[in-house]
Design a protein around this motif. Structure first.
Motif, PDB file in Angstrom:
ATOM      1  N   ALA A 153       0.845  -1.288   0.024  1.00  0.00           N
ATOM      2  CA  ALA A 153       0.079   0.073   0.031  1.00  0.00           C
ATOM      3  C   ALA A 153       0.807   1.246  -0.041  1.00  0.00           C
ATOM      4  O   ALA A 153       2.190   1.263   0.523  1.00  0.00           O
ATOM      5  CB  ALA A 153      -0.846   0.115   1.216  1.00  0.00           C
ATOM      6  N   HIS A 154       0.401   2.502  -0.492  1.00  0.00           N
ATOM      7  CA  HIS A 154       0.962   3.677  -0.528  1.00  0.00           C
ATOM      8  C   HIS A 154       0.030   4.783  -0.462  1.00  0.00           C
ATOM      9  O   HIS A 154      -1.054   4.402  -0.353  1.00  0.00           O
ATOM     10  CB  HIS A 154       1.737   4.044  -1.993  1.00  0.00           C
ATOM     11  N   THR A 155       0.630   5.826  -0.300  1.00  0.00           N
ATOM     12  CA  THR A 155      -0.465   7.085   0.182  1.00  0.00           C
ATOM     13  C   THR A 155       0.166   8.035  -1.124  1.00  0.00           C
ATOM     14  O   THR A 155       1.245   8.161  -1.343  1.00  0.00           O
ATOM     15  CB  THR A 155      -0.313   7.553   1.411  1.00  0.00           C
ATOM     16  N   CYS A 208       4.758   9.448   0.218  1.00  0.00           N
ATOM     17  CA  CYS A 208       3.952   8.605   0.804  1.00  0.00           C
ATOM     18  C   CYS A 208       4.443   8.259   2.261  1.00  0.00           C
ATOM     19  O   CYS A 208       5.434   8.552   2.428  1.00  0.00           O
ATOM     20  CB  CYS A 208       4.378   7.199  -0.108  1.00  0.00           C
ATOM     21  N   PHE A 213       3.915   6.165   4.121  1.00  0.00           N
ATOM     22  CA  PHE A 213       4.665   4.828   4.574  1.00  0.00           C
ATOM     23  C   PHE A 213       5.923   4.746   4.188  1.00  0.00           C
ATOM     24  O   PHE A 213       6.701   4.081   4.641  1.00  0.00           O
ATOM     25  CB  PHE A 213       3.917   3.802   3.985  1.00  0.00           C
ATOM     26  N   HIS A 214       6.239   5.290   2.917  1.00  0.00           N
ATOM     27  CA  HIS A 214       7.581   5.283   2.343  1.00  0.00           C
ATOM     28  C   HIS A 214       8.037   6.526   1.875  1.00  0.00           C
ATOM     29  O   HIS A 214       7.702   7.060   0.772  1.00  0.00           O
ATOM     30  CB  HIS A 214       7.528   4.321   1.181  1.00  0.00           C
TER      31      HIS A 214
HETATM   32 CU   LIG Z   1       4.466   3.800  -0.015  1.00  0.00          CU
END
Ligand SMILES: [Cu+2]
Lengths: 178, 104
Positions: free
Chosen positions: B56-58, B90, B92-93
């Motif tokens: 998953a990404h944002t 993102c 998360f990343h």
């Molecule tokens: Cu991500």
């Protein structure tokens, strides 16, 4: 201290592999794909176990969100790795690096088990930064260059980008507890 | 012939989903990167993020004006409501970054 010892042991094992590689020899120290797959999978499992401990112990919103992300992402990468070794008919092979990773993180969790509240949160975040750093540099310097199967190499490269993201995210989380 | 069909289908769906003149810009989330990294669009246009990655990404604006989570193999859209320069990343990343330039 424990972490430094673990990182040193891990690096030493990987360096041996790297040294053999640099000489272009194929001595017993060079990691094969079955061992590389085992190391990558073991590294993922260890971080999943770290995340489960954090979800059990922490009430901090950011720590919990980070741990959920680690569960989700490392499971996704490991599932993909399992599917790949199955397809390639490779049986992951246990080795000293895998053992050092599993033991290093199990020891770390035993240490963290004694902590509570903010002390636990800080120690978990700091360990996630250090652990992702160690694993990422191992992927970059040894595991990816040593992998011979192109699909395994490509999965490790994708994994590295995801885990570099985790390293940065962990740094942001850890900064809250400074 | 085929190109003509695609143009026709695209034109029809544009009529169905967006005001006249509005377009949809697609950004892939692939290999922990937004592709393309930089896009430009106009107010009323739609940005469509397609996540073809494992995880998953944002798409999260630095100024917090949008924050969208896109699961693997999913697509989510955002209709641009105001002009400006938007850096996003993102959550998360955070090594994943992009930019949208929105003209009035
Ligand atoms: Cu991500």
């Amino acid at each position: 201290m424990m972490l430094k010892l673990f990182a040193a042991a891990f690096a030493a094992v990987l360096l041996i592999g790297g040294a053999a590689d640099a000489q272009g020899t194929n001595s017993g120290a060079k990691l094969n794909d079955a061992q590389i797959a085992h190391i990558a999978y073991t590294a993922g499992l260890a971080d999943i176990a770290n995340a489960r401990q954090a979800l059990k112990k922490s009430k901090n919103k950011d720590i919990r969100a980070f741990a959920q992300e680690m569960l989700r992402d490392h499971k996704a990468v490991n599932d993909k790795a399992l599917a790949l070794v199955k397809k390639l008919k490779v049986t992951p092979q246990n080795n000293d690096t895998s053992k050092a990773i599993a033991k290093g993180q199990a020891d770390k969790r035993a240490e963290l088990a004694k902590l509570k509240g903010k002390a636990f949160d800080k120690a978990y975040a700091d360990n996630e930064v250090a652990y992702h750093k160690t694993v990422n540099s191992a992927l970059e310097s040894t595991l990816i260059p040593s992998a011979t199967n192109p699909e395994l190499k490509s999965l490790l490269e994708t994994g590295l980008k995801i885990f570099q993201g985790h390293e940065q995210h962990a740094e942001h989380v850890a900064a809250e507890f400074k | 012939m085929r190109a003509g069909m695609i143009v026709l289908v695209a034109a029809l769906s544009a009529v169905l989903v967006a005001p006249a003149g509005a377009k949809t810009v697609t950004v892939m989330m692939d290999n922990v990167a937004y592709v393309p990294v930089n896009i430009s669009a106009r107010v009323g246009d739609v940005i469509e993020w397609k996540n073809v990655d494992l995880v998953a990404h944002t798409a999260t604006a630095r100024d917090k004006s949008f924050d969208i989570t896109i699961l693997p193999n999913k697509t989510r859209t955002l209709t641009l409501k105001k002009a400006g320069e938007f850096d996003y990343y993102c959550k998360f990343h955070p090594n994943m970054t992009g930019h949208i330039s929105v003209k009035p």
